[in-house]
Design an enzyme around this catalytic site. Structure first.
Site, PDB file in Angstrom:
ATOM      1  N   SER A 112       6.500   6.095  -9.625  1.00  0.00           N
ATOM      2  CA  SER A 112       7.020   7.152  -8.758  1.00  0.00           C
ATOM      3  C   SER A 112       7.925   8.093  -9.554  1.00  0.00           C
ATOM      4  CB  SER A 112       7.727   6.520  -7.560  1.00  0.00           C
ATOM      5  OG  SER A 112       7.994   7.463  -6.557  1.00  0.00           O
ATOM      6  N   ASP A 162      -1.487   7.558   0.055  1.00  0.00           N
ATOM      7  CA  ASP A 162      -0.077   7.716  -0.291  1.00  0.00           C
ATOM      8  C   ASP A 162       0.522   8.895   0.484  1.00  0.00           C
ATOM      9  OD1 ASP A 162       2.410   8.101  -1.478  1.00  0.00           O
ATOM     10  OD2 ASP A 162       1.687   7.609  -3.482  1.00  0.00           O
ATOM     11  N   HIS A 193       1.958   4.227  -1.101  1.00  0.00           N
ATOM     12  CA  HIS A 193       2.806   4.515  -2.249  1.00  0.00           C
ATOM     13  C   HIS A 193       3.225   3.269  -3.023  1.00  0.00           C
ATOM     14  CE1 HIS A 193       5.279   7.288  -4.545  1.00  0.00           C
ATOM     15  NE2 HIS A 193       6.331   6.481  -4.415  1.00  0.00           N
TER      16      HIS A 193
END
Length: 214
Positions: A112, A162, A193
Site C-alpha cells: 500500500s 480493491d 486491499h
C-alpha cells in the site's frame, strides 16, 4: 548521497542474512499505520535467510506512520512525495554502507503506502532498486524525466475488488514501469486491499527465481 545521511535517520529493524539467500536484502516498506516490525514476518516467509532492512515511515497521519503525505485518499502531496523519496533513497544508501550489504541484491517489498513509495523510488531514483515486490500499488506521480529501468524486475500484486486502489490504477502503474524498460510481472487476487495468501505464494515463487544466491 548527502554527508548528513545516516542509518540512524529512520527508526528501523535490521536482520543479517544467512545461507544461500544472504546476498539478498529485502527492504520492507509498511503500509499506513505500520512500523518497522510490521512486515518482518512477511520478509521471512518470502525469502528465508535474506537480510531484512525495515524502516518506519517518518510522516504521521492521525498518529499513523506513513512514508509521505496525502491530501486525501488516493490523492498524494506530490511535493512531499518527491522530498520523502529522496530522503528514503539517501537513507537506504547509508544503510547499505553501514551494514555492508550488496546493492545488487536489494529488493524492495512494499504494501500500500510502502508500495507506492517504492514505485516512486523506481521513478525518481531509478539506479537504487534492482527489483521490487509492490503489493496494492498505484502510480504515485509522473516523473519529469523518464527513468531508465532496463534490467529492473518488478512484481505487482493487485486486488480486483480493491476499494482503495482500483485495478485500473495498478494496471496503469504496470504499463508505466514497462514503458520505461522494467520487466513487469502482474498477479491478481479476486479480493480487496488486504494482503492475501495468494499474494504471498506468488511473490515467493517470483523471488525464488529472481533473488541472487550464494
Amino acid at each position: 548521497m548527502p554527508e548528513s545521511a545516516s542509518v540512524t535517520d529512520f527508526h528501523h529493524a535490521f536482520t543479517n542474512g544467512h545461507g544461500s539467500a544472504a546476498r539478498t536484502t529485502l527492504l520492507m516498506l509498511h503500509g499506513t499505520g505500520g512500523d518497522e516490525h510490521d512486515l518482518v514476518p512477511l520478509a521471512r516467509a518470502l525469502l528465508p535467510g535474506a537480510a531484512i532492512l525495515a524502516p518506519r515511515g517518518r510522516v504521521l497521519e492521525n498518529g499513523m506512520s506513513r512514508f509521505f503525505r496525502r491530501l486525501r485518499e488516493g490523492v498524494f502531496d506530490e511535493e512531499d512525495l518527491r522530498v520523502r523519496t529522496a530522503e528514503l533513497a539517501d537513507w537506504v544508501r547509508a544503510a547499505l554502507a553501514a551494514y555492508d550489504l550488496d546493492p545488487d541484491g536489494l529488493v524492495a517489498v512494499g504494501f500500500s503506502n510502502g508500495a507506492n513509495i517504492a514505485a516512486s523510488l523506481h521513478l525518481l531514483e531509478p539506479r537504487l532498486l534492482p527489483a521490487s515486490v509492490l503489493i496494492r500499488a498505484m502510480v504515485p506521480l509522473q516523473p519529469s524525466t523518464p527513468p531508465e529501468l532496463h534490467g529492473v524486475a518488478t512484481f505487482l500484486a493487485g486486488g480486483r475488488l480493491d476499494p482503495m486502489i482500483p485495478a485500473v490504477e495498478t494496471e496503469r502503474l504496470a504499463t508505466m514501469l514497462a514503458s520505461y524498460g522494467a520487466d513487469v510481472t502482474t498477479h491478481w487476487e479476486p479480493g480487496g486491499h488486504g494482503l492475501a495468501a495468494g499474494d504471498v505464494a506468488a511473490a515467493q515463487s517470483w523471488l525464488s527465481r529472481r533473488a541472487p544466491r550464494g
